[in-house]
Design an enzyme around this catalytic site. Structure first.
Site, PDB file in Angstrom:
ATOM      1  N   TYR A  28       0.790  -1.232   0.000  1.00 15.18           N
ATOM      2  CA  TYR A  28       0.000   0.000   0.000  1.00 15.18           C
ATOM      3  C   TYR A  28       0.824   1.286   0.000  1.00 15.18           C
ATOM      4  O   TYR A  28       0.251   2.372   0.001  1.00 15.18           O
ATOM      5  CB  TYR A  28      -0.959  -0.018   1.199  1.00 15.18           C
ATOM      6  CG  TYR A  28      -1.838  -1.256   1.215  1.00 15.18           C
ATOM      7  CD1 TYR A  28      -2.737  -1.492   0.167  1.00 15.18           C
ATOM      8  CD2 TYR A  28      -1.751  -2.198   2.229  1.00 15.18           C
ATOM      9  CE1 TYR A  28      -3.526  -2.633   0.151  1.00 15.18           C
ATOM     10  CE2 TYR A  28      -2.544  -3.343   2.225  1.00 15.18           C
ATOM     11  CZ  TYR A  28      -3.424  -3.556   1.189  1.00 15.18           C
ATOM     12  OH  TYR A  28      -4.204  -4.686   1.166  1.00 15.18           O
ATOM     13  N   HIS A 106      -7.178   0.215  -7.116  1.00 11.66           N
ATOM     14  CA  HIS A 106      -6.531  -0.466  -5.988  1.00 11.66           C
ATOM     15  C   HIS A 106      -5.062  -0.119  -5.986  1.00 11.66           C
ATOM     16  O   HIS A 106      -4.420  -0.149  -7.049  1.00 11.66           O
ATOM     17  CB  HIS A 106      -6.709  -1.987  -6.096  1.00 11.66           C
ATOM     18  CG  HIS A 106      -8.142  -2.387  -6.137  1.00 11.66           C
ATOM     19  ND1 HIS A 106      -8.927  -2.436  -5.008  1.00 11.66           N
ATOM     20  CD2 HIS A 106      -8.949  -2.669  -7.182  1.00 11.66           C
ATOM     21  CE1 HIS A 106     -10.167  -2.751  -5.365  1.00 11.66           C
ATOM     22  NE2 HIS A 106     -10.210  -2.900  -6.675  1.00 11.66           N
TER      23      HIS A 106
HETATM   24  C1  DQA Z   1      -7.061  -2.651  -1.761  1.00 10.77           C
HETATM   25  C2  DQA Z   1      -6.949  -4.153  -1.972  1.00 10.77           C
HETATM   26  C3  DQA Z   1      -7.934  -4.899  -1.110  1.00 10.77           C
HETATM   27  O1  DQA Z   1      -7.813  -6.311  -1.320  1.00 10.77           O
HETATM   28  C4  DQA Z   1      -7.676  -4.616   0.353  1.00 10.77           C
HETATM   29  O2  DQA Z   1      -8.619  -5.279   1.156  1.00 10.77           O
HETATM   30  C5  DQA Z   1      -7.584  -3.174   0.653  1.00 10.77           C
HETATM   31  C6  DQA Z   1      -6.964  -2.267  -0.296  1.00 10.77           C
HETATM   32  C7  DQA Z   1      -5.966  -1.885  -2.515  1.00 10.77           C
HETATM   33  O3  DQA Z   1      -6.072  -0.676  -2.624  1.00 10.77           O
HETATM   34  O4  DQA Z   1      -4.987  -2.502  -2.950  1.00 10.77           O
HETATM   35  O5  DQA Z   1      -7.974  -2.741   1.733  1.00 10.77           O
HETATM   36  O6  DQA Z   1      -8.311  -2.220  -2.279  1.00 10.77           O
END
Ligand code: DQA
Length: 155
Positions: A28, A106
């Protein structure tokens, strides 16, 4: 020639995204949610959007925010629903009512992670999908939405 009107772009963040900066940086990155929002606002302003941001950890609250967007209208929507991406049919049903072009973003590359993360219940609703590009993925989504709207406007 008259200046183009500013368009409204909603930036919606789902569950756990307020904890950016504390979540695994390998997936992230290191930006906090306010950092990410400031970055998206700057990219979006350059493409003629005024951004309205919303985050919640409550599924029903996000559904109600989407209802508000459906009622009030918007020019474009970017959503990163977090884990709700993978199973929330309530969120999907709400997003189905949004008439504005939708981008699903994402930070991490969900297709290459655990099996349960690979499926998105909103994928087919999104005109634009970006994953695994970190914060730049949001800038890519903004650009793609702006191009799409410009194409629609020329029709
Ligand atoms: C997410 C990916 C999801 O699987 C995860 O639960 C998140 C963040 C991403 O930004 O990569 O909370 O959406």
């Amino acid at each position: 020639m008259a200046a183009a009107a500013v368009k409204t772009l909603w930036l919606l963040h789902g569950v756990n995204l307020d904890m950016l900066g504390r979540r695994d940086p390998a997936h992230y990155g290191v930006l906090t949610l306010p950092d990410l929002e400031a970055y998206v606002c700057a990219c979006a302003a350059a493409r003629g959007f005024a951004v309205r941001c919303y985050h919640t950890n409550h599924e029903g609250a996000l559904v109600e925010k989407i209802h508000e967007i459906v009622r009030d209208g918007a020019d474009a929507v970017i959503v990163n629903p977090g884990a709700w991406t993978h199973y929330s049919y309530a969120l999907r049903d709400a997003l189905e009512m949004v008439e504005a072009p939708l981008a699903e973003v994402h930070l991490s590359a969900i297709e290459g992670r655990e099996e349960w993360r690979r499926h998105s219940v909103i994928a087919d609703l999104a005109a634009v999908r970006v994953s695994g590009r970190g914060p730049e993925g949001y800038a890519e989504a903004v650009a793609a939405l702006a191009d799409l709207i410009a194409r629609e406007d020329r029709r």
